[in-house]
Each structure stands twice: as C-alpha cells, then as structure tokens.
Design a protein around this motif. Structure first.
Motif, short mmCIF file in Angstrom:
data_model
loop_
_atom_site.label_atom_id
_atom_site.label_comp_id
_atom_site.label_asym_id
_atom_site.label_seq_id
_atom_site.Cartn_x
_atom_site.Cartn_y
_atom_site.Cartn_z
N GLU A 24 -9.10 -4.80 -4.09
CA GLU A 24 -8.52 -3.61 -4.73
C GLU A 24 -7.02 -3.80 -4.96
O GLU A 24 -6.48 -3.40 -6.00
CB GLU A 24 -8.77 -2.38 -3.87
N MET A 25 -6.35 -4.40 -4.00
CA MET A 25 -4.91 -4.60 -4.14
C MET A 25 -4.61 -5.63 -5.23
O MET A 25 -3.66 -5.50 -5.99
CB MET A 25 -4.28 -5.03 -2.81
N ILE A 71 0.84 -1.21 0.00
CA ILE A 71 0.00 0.00 0.00
C ILE A 71 0.86 1.26 0.00
O ILE A 71 0.61 2.20 -0.75
CB ILE A 71 -0.95 0.00 1.22
N ARG A 88 -4.94 -3.93 -8.42
CA ARG A 88 -3.78 -3.05 -8.69
C ARG A 88 -2.59 -3.85 -9.19
O ARG A 88 -1.84 -3.41 -10.05
CB ARG A 88 -3.40 -2.27 -7.42
N LEU A 136 -4.89 -10.65 0.17
CA LEU A 136 -5.05 -9.20 -0.05
C LEU A 136 -6.49 -8.87 -0.42
O LEU A 136 -7.19 -9.71 -1.00
CB LEU A 136 -4.14 -8.73 -1.19
N PRO A 137 -6.93 -7.65 -0.12
CA PRO A 137 -8.29 -7.26 -0.54
C PRO A 137 -8.35 -7.10 -2.07
O PRO A 137 -7.31 -6.92 -2.72
CB PRO A 137 -8.50 -5.92 0.16
N ASP A 149 -2.91 -13.96 -4.56
CA ASP A 149 -3.03 -12.63 -3.95
C ASP A 149 -4.38 -12.47 -3.26
O ASP A 149 -4.48 -11.85 -2.20
CB ASP A 149 -2.86 -11.54 -5.02
#
Lengths: 414, 300, 224
Positions: free
Chosen positions: C134-135, C52, C138, C131-132, C127
């Motif tokens: 959005e990540m 992040i 990305r 990870l959420p 991932d």
C-alpha cells in the motif's frame, strides 16, 4: 480543424481564467481577519470576548457577553481580562501575585489548574485527506515505562495483520493473537476508521479507537505485545463517523467520538461510558472544532462556513450548558468585489481538505450585470459575423462573463 | 490528369500581405508538362508567396490552384510523392548525415534513385557520416539537389535555388538540373533572383512586378519581341510616355537615350517623333534575359 | 514510411532521451540512497512512521524532473521542425498530415513513458523491499501527477514550437505555464492528486489536439 482549435483554446483559457482571476483578486485583497478569542470566565460567569481590530495591528477590543441576557455590559483592559480568566493567564497573574488561592471553593494551585486543563483541536484537513490504512501500533505498557516508537503496524482490510516493520513481513504469532481477539469481539472487516496519536511525546498511550464496517466502536491497545480490545456500547441511535483519541493530563477520556447526527461524545476512561456534549452540532469533515477544557468549564469553538459558535459547558456540574456566543464572519472587500465580477469561481484546493481536483463554486447572480455588458460589447464586435456565431458568443459571454470575454479578445481567429 | 493538361494550373489568384499591400490580383498561368517555368521578380513581388500557396503552406485570398489536376488544399500523399520541393536556402534536415537523409527519403518515394544522389555526393568530398549542419551552403545545395534528382519526381518546385551559392555551385546546380529535366521530360517551376542563371535553364517565364504580372511568355519569344533601343538626341529631359506608347523604362544619360519596348522599330520612331524627339543613330541592342528583366522591371 | 518517420524523430530526440534517462535513473538512485541512509541512521520503523504519519514520500527530488524532461524533449523534437520552417519539408512528405503529427507526438510521449516508467520501477522495486504494498502504491500515486505533468509539458511545448506566430506562441505558453501551476499545487502531500488523475488525462488529450491546430494554422499561412 482551425475553428475547433480556436474553440478549444478559448474554452481552455476560460477554464484557466476562472481559476487565475479569482486567485489574482485574492492576492490584491488579502482577507486575514483573525477570529475573536472567546473564553468562559469562572469569575463573572460570562464569556470574555477579545475582538481583534480590523487591521490586526491595534489592541483587541475586550468585552464580556452574558448569554442569559444576550448583552454586553463592560469593556476591559488586558490586565482586567487576565484576572477574569485565571486558568488561562495563570503565569501572568502568578508573576504579579494576583492569582487567587481558590475560586468557587476549588483550589487554584498551578498544579491543579494544569492537571485539569487540556486543548483539543480538529481540522477538516486532517480528516479530508488521503491516509494509508496501515496503522503503527505502540506498546502501551513498555517494559521500561517510557513510550517507544512502534515497531509493528496493523492492517484491518479483509482480516487483521500485524506487520513487522524491520522485516516488512507478517508477524505470524501476533497476527494470530490479534485475529483471535478481533474475532472474539465480533469485529467486522474492513475497518472504516482507526485513530491514535502515534508519538512518544506524551505521558501515556490510549491506543486506537476503531470504527468497524458495522459502525461499531472499538478500543484497541497493545499491552506487552498482546491485544487488549473492548467493544464500546453506543448510545441508542448513535452512529460513529469519526473518532479522536485524547491523551490528556486529567486522564478523564479515551477520546472523542463524533456521530452522523452531529453529536459529539466524550468516551470516559475505564468505564467506556459515552458522555454527550450538549448543544454541540459538529461535522468534522467541514467544521473546525476547538475544545478548551479547564477546571471549571469546557469552551467549545465550532467554526462553520458562515459563523463561529462558542459553547460553554460546566465542568463542575455534569457538563451542563452555560451558554453560547455566536460570531458571523464579516464580508471582506474581496468577497464584495468577487460577486459582482465573477459568475463563478474555480479552485483546485480547499481550506477544508488536502485533495487537488477542480471544484466550481461561488455562483453569483450579481455578475449577470457585468456579463450583460460584456455580451453587448461582444455583440457589437461580431455584428458583421454570421448570426449563429454571434448568438453563440453572446450566450457564452452571458454565462461565463469575464472568463470567456478576455480569451475571446486576446485569442486571434485569423 | 491527361497528358495535355497543365501540371500546374493557377486561376484568378489574388493575394495580399495580411490585410495590407496587394501582392497580385487575378494571376493566371499554366505550367505544361515538360516545360521549365521561371517565376521572376524583384524582392517582395511574391515569388516565395506563390510557391507557398502552390505547396499548400498558405491559403490564398481567392483563386484556384491545381497541381496534377488536384486542388492544392486537397493534394493526396501519392500526388505529393510526384512533386519535389526545394525550400529557399536549400533547407534540409540538418540533423541528419548524408547517408541518413538518403535512407530517410528513400522510404517515401517509389521511384527513388539512390545512384543519382550518391553520384552527386561523391563530387562533394564529404564523408557519408558528415552531418548536413556542418556543411557549407554550397554543399548543402548539392545535397538538396541530389535528393531532388533521386526522388525522380514529375514536378520540381524550386524556390530561389541560387540563394547563397557562389557561381561555381550555381553553375553546377543549373547544369545538373537542366540535363535531368530535359532527359527525363520533367516539369519545373522555379524562382530565382539571379536571372542570368536561368537563361540557360528555363523555357518560359513569368515576370512579376509589385501588384501585377509584367509578362508571361517563353524566353525565346521574350528575347525576340522585347527590344532595347539606344539613340542620341539633343534634349535635356525625356517626356512622359503613356502606356499606349508601349515604351517602358526610358532613361537619358547625357544625350544617350535607352528605352525598352515590345513594339516594332517603326512604332517607336513614330512615338518619338510625336513627342518632338529626333533620334539619331538609333540601334537595337542585343539583350540577355537579365537585360530584358531589368528593362521590364526597371532598375529601381 | 512509418519506420523512416520514427527514425527521423529518433535522430532529433535520442540525445535528450539518453541524457534524461540517465538523469532520471541517477535521481532514482539518489532517492534510494536517501532512504537507505535514513534507515541506517534511525531504523526502518522511523522511516515507516515518517511515511505513514508525516507524508514523507522521499521522492521529492523527482518532482520537477518529468516537467523538465518533457519540455526538453518537446524542444529537441519540435524546434528543428520550426527552425528555417523545416516543417514545410515534413508536411511535403507523402504521408497524411494527421498521421504524421500523431506519430511525432506518439514518439515523444512513448519516450517519456519509457523514462518515467523505468524510474518509477526502480524506486518501486526498492520501496517494495522495505515497505508494504500500500505504501509503495501511495509513493507511485504521488509521482504519477508529476509524470503526467511531464507529458502535459511536452505537449504544450510541442504546440508552442509548431505554432507559426509569436503572438499565439505567447498565448499558448501562458496557458501552458498556468496549467503546469495546477499540477504542483500541493507539494509534499502524498496521493493528493488521486481525484485529479482523470482530469489530467483528459487535459493531455486536449493538449495533444493543440499541436494539430498549430499545424493547421501553419498550413493556412499563419507564420511570422
């Protein structure tokens, strides 16, 4: 097909050259002129300017500047400059035993100087970039008094959600608590911007400053796992655009707030009072801003496209304006050559953001002379071709200059 | 296209190497249905260039070429299916095996004759899974020939089929091709730099020299009308014979003279006499197609 | 005919395809192992913070792989066509030339997409467990320009291989190299190319046209 192919390759090469040629020119003529170093001297109440030499290798020229008369009266050596800026060169002066005990009635102990001195810097690249809208949340009141790395993260899209990083799942209990707090404070989702300094290398945690969808400003902290939130009353007409959290040794501010009209406010700790910094016209998306706050003054350096403006404010007297110093960027050899050669330039990156996309700029009418010469050469070369072809080539060369001239010479259309 | 129309028709074809040397100018010829035509010439006279033009891989400077009545730049895929092409050096998809290449081509040609291909392949003593790239030049030529036979095309265009082949494979190639072309009444347009192979194969020939056509006729007419005379005479040098004399490529070794002509014996004797040469023991020598080719084009 | 042409392209590219697929999956595995060992050593929250706050995407080993795969596939598919001017055989096939070239390019592009999508799926699935969304998105957006660069590289190499003259091959190569430089201007910054994606897609369409141009030039006789 062959003609279409030739046109396509030529235009592609033109586009590529409009990026490559200026880049090659910048390699040939590097422009690494450093900015002058300017600071307000509480000793003679003037700006002290250290102007770097043109090649950057010789000693800087040091002189003072009186904003009241817009004049410079004296040139200084480095040692003299150190004495004029005792807060800045405290170590040098102390080692020589030249540090005054007090100045203007204020104690000049090292501890007092350090406690009241901080530096803030904002770069457009830190703002103009793709950032995730997942915000790690620190515990502001850790049980063992030492700040720890966040274990939960906050999102503020349609509503608030606290995610437990370990399990990558919603922390329902905390989410409910935070959601209630956000609702109680009238927060409008989604959040436009949220800013905090997520690091354990700081003395304390000021949490987040958040701008909601209604342009309201909030301060949020997590204390003992629970939300602590305040809605900040904004001065009339102030529309916050960017927020910066500061966690300085003097614990004077929660942070800085820049508004749509270019004004910059300091958000006073505990009182949540917005203190406007006079004369500052700051656009964080395009300008670099540096603030050096000391016992006696704020020196605010604002770097725009064409000039740098230093504004000095009186820290002992309600941030009253002390004066301004302006410096216009010199025109380098590259800029001088560039405007005569290139009708425009293409770049994919910028000093002010971290995005990659094509941007055409630096349009220059000076290049029309070279373009006309190249167009004449094109007209001569194609004199036996059809009129339409000749006219199209001449017009394109007048418009795109050297960028299309080179490929039209190199790419064979046999 | 009607039956009496030429399969290949070339009108006023002019071509140069880039902007430089003229290959030929105003080349005209027709290849009628069912005929086997050989385009003969020394290296660099434009044989492969002509094939490239005919197959649409080279735009000529001027002139018109038609195959099955269609301009070569606009040949429809269906018409292309009626033309079998052998590229110089028997080039094929060398990354395929014998089996794969047959399977590949069979999808494109409606008259595909799988048996013709495998009949020839069986003679090669190679495995169906052997890749073409691992084969000898001779074996590759047989694969290319097999594919041409299997395609069962109406027109066969063969560019220098003899390149890199030993005599056995050349003979095999010629025999198969001759039998196939005559039995099926195929039209063949071919080039080769080994003339002796063609004598048993071609009906007509075009002999190219640098920048011009030397002759365009049937092989039978060429061997009948084009003669080589030998005689002895008492001279150290031969005079220059002009074009009207009809005498080409005369040579003198000691007192033995050798000359070539399309003219009758009486005409030759008259020309020699007018140049003050008294031939003795003048004979017409029997010629092969190769002899005639060398007689026309010269040894150099 | 259609299946026969696909068969031909597959014969040329299958080895490179399988090697590229295996290497891609191995690199995806390496990315996962790196993230896993990071989590074991520092905890998952430090991995989150790195991603992040510091733009650590952990997919850097993927960066130049699609480029290499695109080039290798282009060479494997197009070089045999130009060696000994074998393209003459292909162009002699009773099949419309424009469809023929489209099919050749589509075959290569689809193979690249299969390799890239599989690799992206493997990384994204892992991932998504830590990870959420959005990540994860990305990370995928960070890799997307690299994958598109792979397709661009493939199309550039195809146009260069199918071009008949060395002079124009050099011009096209220089053009291709410069365009590839644009695709890797800001390494390490996540999702920096978001606004560039549409430009790269347009570029892909333009580069695809180059191969048709190379063929048209070949048919005109522009060959060394």
């Amino acid at each position: 097909m062959k003609r279409f192919y030739y046109i396509l390759v030529t235009l592609l090469a033109t586009a590529v050259l409009s990026w490559v040629l200026p880049w090659l020119l910048s390699l040939c003529f590097p422009q690494n002129i450093a900015d002058p170093f300017v600071s307000w001297s509480p000793v003679n109440d003037r700006f002290i300017v250290s102007m770097p030499s043109e090649n950057g290798h010789e000693d800087p020229e040091i002189f003072d500047y009186d904003p009241a008369t817009a004049t410079s009266s004296e040139h200084y050596t480095r040692d003299q400059r150190d004495s004029l800026l005792p807060e800045m060169y405290v170590n040098q002066l102390a080692s020589k035993g030249l540090m005054p005990d007090s100045l203007k009635g204020i104690e000049m102990s090292m501890q007092n100087i350090r406690r009241n001195r901080w530096v803030f810097a904002s770069f457009p690249r830190d703002i103009n970039r793709s950032v995730p809208t997942i915000y790690p949340l620190m515990e502001s009141m850790p049980a063992r008094f030492e700040l720890e790395d966040p274990k939960v993260a906050l999102t503020m899209h349609d509503g608030v959600e606290i995610i437990d990083m370990e399990t990558n799942s919603t922390d329902d209990v905390r989410t409910r608590r935070f959601a209630k707090m956000f609702a109680d404070k009238g927060f409008r989702f989604p959040a436009k911007e949220a800013m905090a300094n997520i690091t354990t290398r700081k003395a304390y945690d000021n949490g987040y400053l958040i701008i909601d969808a209604g342009n309201n400003l909030y301060h949020l902290k997590m204390q003992v796992g629970r939300p602590s939130m305040a809605r900040i009353e904004l001065p009339a007409g102030a529309k916050p655009v960017h927020v910066f959290v500061t966690e300085n040794a003097d614990r004077m501010l929660y942070g800085l707030v820049s508004c749509e009209d270019g004004s910059l406010y300091g958000l006073e700790r505990d009182t949540y009072r917005m203190i406007k910094l006079p004369r500052v016209d700051f656009d964080p998306e395009h300008q670099r801003l540096t603030i050096i706050k000391s016992l006696f003054s704020w020196t605010i350096k604002n770097c725009g496209d064409k000039e740098i403006v230093w504004t000095a404010l009186d820290a002992q007297n309600g941030n009253k304006l002390l004066g301004e110093y302006r410096y216009t960027y010199p025109t380098g050899a590259r800029d001088k050559i560039e405007k005569w050669i290139f009708p425009f330039t293409t770049s994919f990156t910028s000093d002010t953001d971290l995005y990659v996309y094509p941007r055409v700029g630096n349009f220059s009418w000076h290049a029309i002379f070279l373009n006309a010469l190249l167009a004449a050469i094109v007209a001569f070369r194609l004199r036996k071709h059809k009129t339409g072809c000749l006219v199209a080539n001449v017009v394109l060369t007048l418009l795109f200059g050297i960028f299309i001239f080179v490929p039209s010479l190199v790419i064979r259309h046999q | 296209m009607t039956d009496n129309q030429a399969v290949i028709s070339v009108k006023n074809l002019t071509q140069r190497y880039g902007k430089g040397r003229l290959i030929y100018s105003g080349l005209n010829f027709d290849v009628p249905k069912g005929r086997i035509l050989g385009l003969l010439g020394k290296n660099g006279t434009g044989k492969t260039t002509t094939i490239n033009i005919l197959m649409g891989y080279l735009r000529p400077q001027s002139g018109e070429c038609r195959i099955f009545g269609e301009p070569i730049t606009e040949i429809r895929p269906e018409t292309r299916a009626r033309i079998a092409l052998l590229i110089e050096g028997h080039i094929q998809y060398s990354f395929m095996t014998i089996e794969q290449i047959e399977r590949f081509y069979s999808r494109f040609y409606p008259k595909w004759n799988k048996d013709a291909y495998y009949e020839l392949m069986n003679k090669l003593h190679v495995s169906p899974n052997q890749r073409i790239s691992t084969m000898s030049c001779g074996q590759r030529s047989q694969v290319a020939l097999g594919l041409i036979l299997a395609q069962n095309a109406d027109l066969l265009v063969l560019d220098d089929f003899s390149l890199g082949l030993d005599p056995g494979y050349r003979r095999l190639f010629v025999d198969y091709l001759h039998e196939f072309a005559k039995a099926e009444e195929k039209t063949v347009f071919m080039t080769s730099h080994i003339i002796q192979d063609l004598e048993r194969l071609i009906d007509d020939c075009i002999i190219l020299d640098y920048g011009k056509i030397l002759t365009q006729t049937s092989v039978a007419d060429l061997l009948r009308d084009f003669a080589c005379y030998t005689f002895t005479c008492d001279t150290d040098t031969l005079p220059e014979f002009d074009e009207a004399s009809g005498i080409v490529n005369p040579s003198l070794i000691r007192n033995e003279v050798e000359l070539y002509t399309f003219k009758p014996r009486e005409h030759v004797a008259h020309v020699l006499e007018s140049h003050g040469i008294s031939p003795s023991n003048m004979k017409r020598r029997e010629m092969s197609l190769e002899d005639a080719f060398i007689g026309l084009t010269g040894k150099y | 005919m259609y299946s026969a042409l696909l068969f031909k392209e597959w014969l040329k590219t299958r080895r490179v395809f399988f090697v590229a697929l295996i290497v891609s999956l191995l690199v995806a595995g390496y990315v996962i192992l790196t993230m896993n060992s990071h989590i074991s050593a520092n905890g998952v929250n430090i991995l989150w913070l790195g991603m992040i706050l510091k733009d650590c995407s952990f997919v850097d080993p993927v960066k130049y792989l699609p480029l290499a795969i695109g080039m290798a596939l282009g060479i494997a598919q197009m070089a045999p066509e130009m060696s000994h001017k074998r393209l003459k055989l292909t162009l002699h096939l009773p099949y419309p030339h424009s469809r023929l070239v489209s099919l050749m390019l589509a075959t290569g592009t689809i193979q690249l997409l299969v390799i890239f999508v599989l690799q992206a799926i493997v990384i994204a699935v892992y991932d998504a467990t830590i990870l959420p969304g959005e990540m994860v998105w990305r990370v995928l957006l960070t890799m997307l320009p690299w994958y598109l660069a792979g397709i661009c590289a493939y199309l550039c190499v195809s146009a260069v291989c199918l071009e008949g003259t060395w002079y124009t091959r050099v011009i096209l190569s220089l053009l291709g190299i410069t365009l590839m430089m644009v695709m890797f201007l800001k390494p390490g910054v996540m999702a920096a190319y978001n606004s560039m994606i549409i430009v790269i897609i347009i570029l892909i369409l333009i580069l695809a046209v180059l191969s048709f141009g190379s063929i048209a030039r070949f048919k005109e006789g522009l060959q060394d």
